[in-house]
Design an enzyme around this catalytic site. Structure first.
Site, PDB file in Angstrom:
ATOM      1  N   HIS A 257      33.704  71.755  61.216  1.00 22.54           N
ATOM      2  CA  HIS A 257      34.158  73.135  61.002  1.00 22.54           C
ATOM      3  C   HIS A 257      35.428  73.406  61.825  1.00 22.54           C
ATOM      4  O   HIS A 257      35.394  73.369  63.051  1.00 22.54           O
ATOM      5  CB  HIS A 257      33.025  74.065  61.443  1.00 22.54           C
ATOM      6  CG  HIS A 257      33.294  75.517  61.240  1.00 22.54           C
ATOM      7  ND1 HIS A 257      33.073  76.153  60.035  1.00 22.54           N
ATOM      8  CD2 HIS A 257      33.742  76.460  62.086  1.00 22.54           C
ATOM      9  CE1 HIS A 257      33.377  77.433  60.155  1.00 22.54           C
ATOM     10  NE2 HIS A 257      33.789  77.654  61.392  1.00 22.54           N
TER      11      HIS A 257
ATOM     12  N   ASP B 100      27.261  67.008  57.557  1.00 23.64           N
ATOM     13  CA  ASP B 100      28.715  66.869  57.713  1.00 23.64           C
ATOM     14  C   ASP B 100      29.421  67.716  56.660  1.00 23.64           C
ATOM     15  O   ASP B 100      30.039  67.197  55.735  1.00 23.64           O
ATOM     16  CB  ASP B 100      29.128  65.400  57.608  1.00 23.64           C
ATOM     17  CG  ASP B 100      30.618  65.238  57.889  1.00 23.64           C
ATOM     18  OD1 ASP B 100      31.200  66.129  58.535  1.00 23.64           O
ATOM     19  OD2 ASP B 100      31.199  64.221  57.442  1.00 23.64           O
TER      20      ASP B 100
ATOM     21  N   ASP C 279      37.488  77.966  65.630  1.00 27.35           N
ATOM     22  CA  ASP C 279      38.080  79.315  65.606  1.00 27.35           C
ATOM     23  C   ASP C 279      39.273  79.355  66.569  1.00 27.35           C
ATOM     24  O   ASP C 279      39.564  78.384  67.255  1.00 27.35           O
ATOM     25  CB  ASP C 279      37.039  80.370  65.990  1.00 27.35           C
ATOM     26  CG  ASP C 279      36.510  80.190  67.407  1.00 27.35           C
ATOM     27  OD1 ASP C 279      36.299  79.032  67.812  1.00 27.35           O
ATOM     28  OD2 ASP C 279      36.321  81.191  68.118  1.00 27.35           O
TER      29      ASP C 279
ATOM     30  N   GLU D   8      30.502  71.810  64.201  1.00 33.46           N
ATOM     31  CA  GLU D   8      31.808  72.297  64.666  1.00 33.46           C
ATOM     32  C   GLU D   8      32.361  71.297  65.683  1.00 33.46           C
ATOM     33  O   GLU D   8      31.675  70.357  66.093  1.00 33.46           O
ATOM     34  CB  GLU D   8      31.662  73.699  65.296  1.00 33.46           C
ATOM     35  CG  GLU D   8      33.001  74.380  65.526  1.00 33.46           C
ATOM     36  CD  GLU D   8      32.925  75.907  65.617  1.00 33.46           C
ATOM     37  OE1 GLU D   8      31.854  76.475  65.362  1.00 33.46           O
ATOM     38  OE2 GLU D   8      33.962  76.519  65.936  1.00 33.46           O
TER      39      GLU D   8
END
Ligand code: 9MR
Length: 621
Positions: A540, A588, A214, A597
């Site tokens: 991620h 994965d 993020d 992540e």
């Protein structure tokens, strides 16, 4: 969040040459004959953690000539089996018998261990063969960790906010314009308002590293991450090996500026952390805002420079303020020889933050504050007080900080160094490690006790490992979100014990922890992108989102996946991993943010350990 089709990858696509065949044969045997479990299109999916593995599990990147060399063999045999180490030509380079280890609790696998440590000859493409099954190919070489030392650190340049990522440094696939530098559609981070009711002004909080997949920037996670990078440098300096992290060793814009590159990288974050301090004259002056991130979650993929969400500062917290105090004090101590003016500024910020935290000891970040970014909630901050006091004491030697250290319950508590390890929320260990390694004015008997607590914790990790089929410094109950960082952090405790005592067993424990991360595990998978024969590559991330958009890259080499999380805290994990043994609760897949992540506080200890492991040692006796 928008939903995207999952890309299913045939497991054999990630294998090469002879291993592809060996692996599929092995899988056939392990699964009782059917190698190709049904996936979406009749082929095995990337989601199947058991697909395409060999029962002979090794560090797929390889082994150091002077390090331990052990493999785990999954077998129900109750008697030792013959193992053979074969060189690239197929010749038998060494042979022996496995030791029956029994059931590995965290994975449920029945295991043997093959120990070929006595073989020290360098070479590439070795294979370990047991009972007709071949391991992934691996190298034995002294420079094994040199590449990972720089790749794991380069992760931080890739994650920089507020500066273009330069193609000449990272290659065209990873280049991107500056993110969050006040250019539309970005709405930050040069003039960021607070959430309603928190403040009535705007703050320039540009720069720093994006936290993870993020685009949030969180002081408590920046704190532990920057501490680890700076501690890595300080450790190497004490060991006389800091030149490997020195100026012009990394591909970053600051190379050639006369300052060690790892400190340049750390400074990028330190500058941001200092921008998060509430300015003089404002309510709660000297405290640090807990975090800054998007008002609402963005979809994945979203390139940083295309994030249109409003950015907001979240209310100050005691934990964030103490993270700022601790890391700014560490900055003052470690940057002093390279940039005394900067060191002075860091110390002044650290003192102010400390005073503000003392005046506001109970401002906790709430768990509910998780819209658009993670909460990083924590209601236990006495450990952060201890860490900050330790750093301020190590930086200044002043009595007030010493008193804060010695009067803290954490100074004598066994809970500072636990079997599951330290993390962004539990930071007492960081203070303990500083007091154990940095010369300070505590009484000699107290320093002896502090150091003994580090070696005792390291011995505890070795004892944990001795009982496992896949030795890893993590109890079977420790597979939480980011478990791989608990592994790395405990390995750092062992490395610190090695530095304090010179005892080989601690270095062996560190290297076997690396073996786990690089493929000697129940999934036969390396959790570090680009390292090993089969490795995590779909972590991620909003920019390295190749699984969702082929025009975007995969994570760069040296990116560590979070790792098995028995909590199954995302929908992809819940869909694919129900009933998993703790060490196998990993997939994965880019959608599995709770197992897969990448994050600054996971790559920082990897970089610390890679620098440690890359150091050449005098030959063993
Ligand atoms: O690493 C964090 C983990 O310890 C927490 O259990 C989890 C849920 O609060 O959050 C993790 O941190 C994430 C953060 O909140 C947002 N950026 C990505 C982080 C790693 O997944």
């Amino acid at each position: 969040m928008p939903t995207f089709p999952h890309v299913h990858r045939h497991p054999s696509e990630r294998r090469t040459g002879r291993r592809a065949t060996a692996v599929l044969l092995a899988a056939a045997l392990l699964t009782g004959g059917l190698a190709l479990a049904p996936g979406a299109a009749g082929a095995p999916s990337a989601a199947d953690p058991a697909a395409a593995t060999t029962p002979v599990r090794v560090n797929q990147a390889g082994y150091l000539p002077d390090g331990p060399k052990r493999a785990t063999v999954v077998t129900a045999a109750d008697q030792p089996l013959v193992w053979q180490l074969r060189s690239a030509s197929g010749a038998v380079a060494a042979a022996g018998r496995t030791v029956v280890r029994g059931t590995d609790t965290a994975s449920g696998d029945a295991t043997h261990v093959a120990d070929f440590s006595a073989h020290r000859k360098a070479g590439s493409e070795y294979v370990l063969v047991v009972d007709g099954q071949s391991s992934a190919p691996f190298d034995i070489r002294a420079d094994l960790y040199d590449g990972l030392r720089s790749d794991s650190l380069a992760f931080f340049y890739h994650q920089r906010s507020g500066t273009p990522i330069d193609a000449s440094l990272v290659g065209p696939a990873y280049a991107r314009p500056a993110g969050h530098l006040g250019v539309a559609p970005n709405q930050g981070d040069t003039r960021v308002p607070c959430q309603a009711g928190v403040c009535d002004y705007e703050q320039d909080v540009r720069g720093g590293w994006y936290d993870a997949g993020d685009h949030g920037k969180y002081v408590v996670n920046g704190g532990i991450s920057v501490w680890l990078l700076v501690d890595s440098f300080a450790r190497a300096k004490r060991a006389g090996t800091a030149s490997a992290l020195g100026d012009s060793t990394q591909r970053i814009p600051e190379r050639g500026n006369g300052v060690p590159d790892i400190l340049d990288e750390a400074r990028w974050e330190l500058d941001f952390l200092m921008r998060m301090q509430v300015p003089k004259g404002k309510p709660l002056a000297g405290m640090a805002f807990h975090k800054i991130h998007d008002a609402a979650w963005t979809g994945i993929p979203t390139r940083p420079e295309l994030d249109p969400q409003p950015r907001e500062l979240h209310r100050p917290s005691t934990a964030a303020t103490l993270n700022l105090a601790a890391t700014a004090a560490q900055c003052a101590r470690v940057f002093r020889p390279y940039d005394p003016a900067y060191a002075k500024r860091c110390l002044s910020v650290a003192r102010t933050a400390w005073t503000a935290a003392r005046a506001n000891p109970g401002l906790y970040a709430p768990e509910s504050d998780s819209t658009g970014g993670g909460p990083y909630n924590d209601t236990q901050v006495t450990d952060d007080f201890y860490w900050a006091a330790s750093e301020l004491y190590a930086a200044t030697g002043e009595r007030a900080y010493r008193d804060a250290v010695t009067s803290s319950p954490w100074h004598t508590s066994d809970s500072a160094l636990t079997p599951t390890g330290f993390n962004w929320a539990d930071t007492a260990a960081l203070g303990r490690l500083t007091l154990a390694t940095v010369p300070n004015g505590l009484p000699a008997s107290d320093i002896r006790r502090v150091r003994a607590s580090v070696t005792a914790a390291a011995d505890g990790h070795l004892a944990t490992m001795a009982g496992q089929g896949y030795p890893v410094p993590l109890p079977a109950g420790g597979y939480v979100w980011g478990s791989n960082s608990q592994v790395t952090n405990n390995a750092i405790v062992m490395a610190t014990a090695h530095a304090l005592t010179g005892r080989q067993r601690y270095r062996d424990g560190v290297l076997e922890s690396m073996d786990y991360l690089l493929g000697r595990n129940t999934l036969d998978l390396s959790y570090v992108t680009g390292y090993g024969d089969a490795y995590a590559r779909n972590q991620h991330h909003r920019f390295w989102a190749n699984q969702y958009d082929a025009s975007l890259p995969n994570p760069p080499a040296g990116s560590l996946a979070g790792g098995p999380n028995s909590g199954l805290q995302d929908p992809v994990a819940q869909e694919h991993l129900a009933g998993c043994a703790p060490a196998a609760c990993y997939i994965d897949d880019i959608g599995s943010y709770s197992t897969n992540e990448v994050t600054i506080n996971w790559n920082a200890p990897l970089a610390w350990l890679a620098a440690f492991a890359a150091e050449r040692r005098p030959s063993r006796t």
